[in-house]
Write a protein that holds these residues in place. Sequence first.
Motif, PDB file in Angstrom:
ATOM      1  N   ALA A   1      -4.305   7.009   5.677  1.00  0.00           N
ATOM      2  CA  ALA A   1      -4.657   8.254   5.355  1.00  0.00           C
ATOM      3  C   ALA A   1      -5.665   8.401   3.797  1.00  0.00           C
ATOM      4  N   ASN A   2      -5.490   7.487   3.090  1.00  0.00           N
ATOM      5  CA  ASN A   2      -6.212   7.652   1.854  1.00  0.00           C
ATOM      6  C   ASN A   2      -7.613   6.966   2.057  1.00  0.00           C
ATOM      7  N   GLY A   3      -8.015   6.530   3.226  1.00  0.00           N
ATOM      8  CA  GLY A   3      -9.527   5.968   3.676  1.00  0.00           C
ATOM      9  C   GLY A   3      -9.498   4.539   3.542  1.00  0.00           C
TER      10      GLY A   3
ATOM     11  N   GLY B   1       2.192   5.328  -1.271  1.00  0.00           N
ATOM     12  CA  GLY B   1       1.485   6.682  -1.367  1.00  0.00           C
ATOM     13  C   GLY B   1       0.613   6.686  -0.449  1.00  0.00           C
ATOM     14  N   THR B   2       0.688   6.391   0.651  1.00  0.00           N
ATOM     15  CA  THR B   2      -0.183   6.595   1.953  1.00  0.00           C
ATOM     16  C   THR B   2       0.474   6.259   3.032  1.00  0.00           C
TER      17      THR B   2
ATOM     18  N   ARG C   1       0.891  -1.226   0.024  1.00  0.00           N
ATOM     19  CA  ARG C   1      -0.127   0.075  -0.040  1.00  0.00           C
ATOM     20  C   ARG C   1       0.991   1.306  -0.036  1.00  0.00           C
TER      21      ARG C   1
END
Length: 398
Positions: A227-229, A209-210, A207
């Motif tokens: 952070a991206n939900g 980019g977060t 995962r």
Amino acid sequence: MRPIIIIGAGMAGYTAARELRKLDKTVPLTIVTADDGGFYSKPMLSNAYAQNKLPTQLVTQTATQLAAQLDATIMTGTRVERLDTAGRKLVTDKGELDYDKLVFAVGAHPIRLPLEGDAADQAMSVNHVEDYVRFRQQLDATEAGRRARVTILGAGLIGCEFADDLAGGGHAVTLIDPNPLPLAALAAPALSEGLQASLTERGVDLRLGTTASRVERGDGGLNLTLANGATVQTDILLSAVGLRPSTTLAATSGLTVNRGIVVDSYGRSSAPDVYALGDCAEYTEADGATRIMPYIAPLMNAARAIARTLTGTPTAIDLKPSAVIVKTPCYPLALVPPPQKSVAQGSWATARDDKRTICRFYDADGLMAGFGMSHHDAAGRQALMAELGKPRDAAPGA
């Protein structure tokens, strides 16, 4: 006669002690440590599972054995409270110790992320063999009937090594990092892409980019919110976002501290006859720049040089580049990261053959200042080391 005192009984402390004893068999030597003083190789912690190494097997010598071998006094379970550099005294919870010369080998401590949620305190780090004991206990407790779900925060060197090791051992691994690629701070993009593909094939859920923002207790494990939900359910949350040099004692004792304990080219701190090496030190290079070098080769070189200086032969530390071996069997890498100050002005050149990817970094002057190689061997590493400092047109096939 006042002894030489080494604070810390990790790889740095014991390596310095061994190098000292090679040169002087009689000088009094005292090693002070807050733990039990057993010796183990810290780099082995991140790949011990696949090697079927139990925590007890990682410790190869006890403090008692080392004390006899080194003819040293090893004070275990002893906490240092203060250093009096003017009076040459080390104040501990077991009394004051006089010293002639003193070496900081206190290592580094894990960076703690500001996680929210009622289970934020469940994020654990493995920075010591005792941490690994607790980690294995949690891992073993979830093995009955299913694979353990392990979520790792940080796809740097240690995070990637743990991910490969645990996935290779059959566990369900999720690896989270804010960068778009794993090992982004050390490796060329082409090598990071190769590592990403190999980890994915290994079964690791990347995962990228977060970041993790919240951890809460749930039925049968932990619920992690990103952070991206997105959400991740896990049994174990392992933080591998990096280490920070342990400098509190040095700073409160008046030593010059930046990111680490600042030492000159001889390993000397700003206080007379006080030295530092290993993860706690900030080394001074030939051009006057300082940097943290949390790798084995600089530690070994510093230990040899400091031992010679302590015994009367002032010797500068050899900080020439050395390859960092990344223990990811699914995509083994050898890296010499370029100096951080060169990255913005330089560029990577990539070459591939049937098996390997080789990336060379050229600085603004066109000189090779770093490299990376997948599926490396000793001959290949040595050949690339010989190219460092040479112009682009000197590379094979240029």
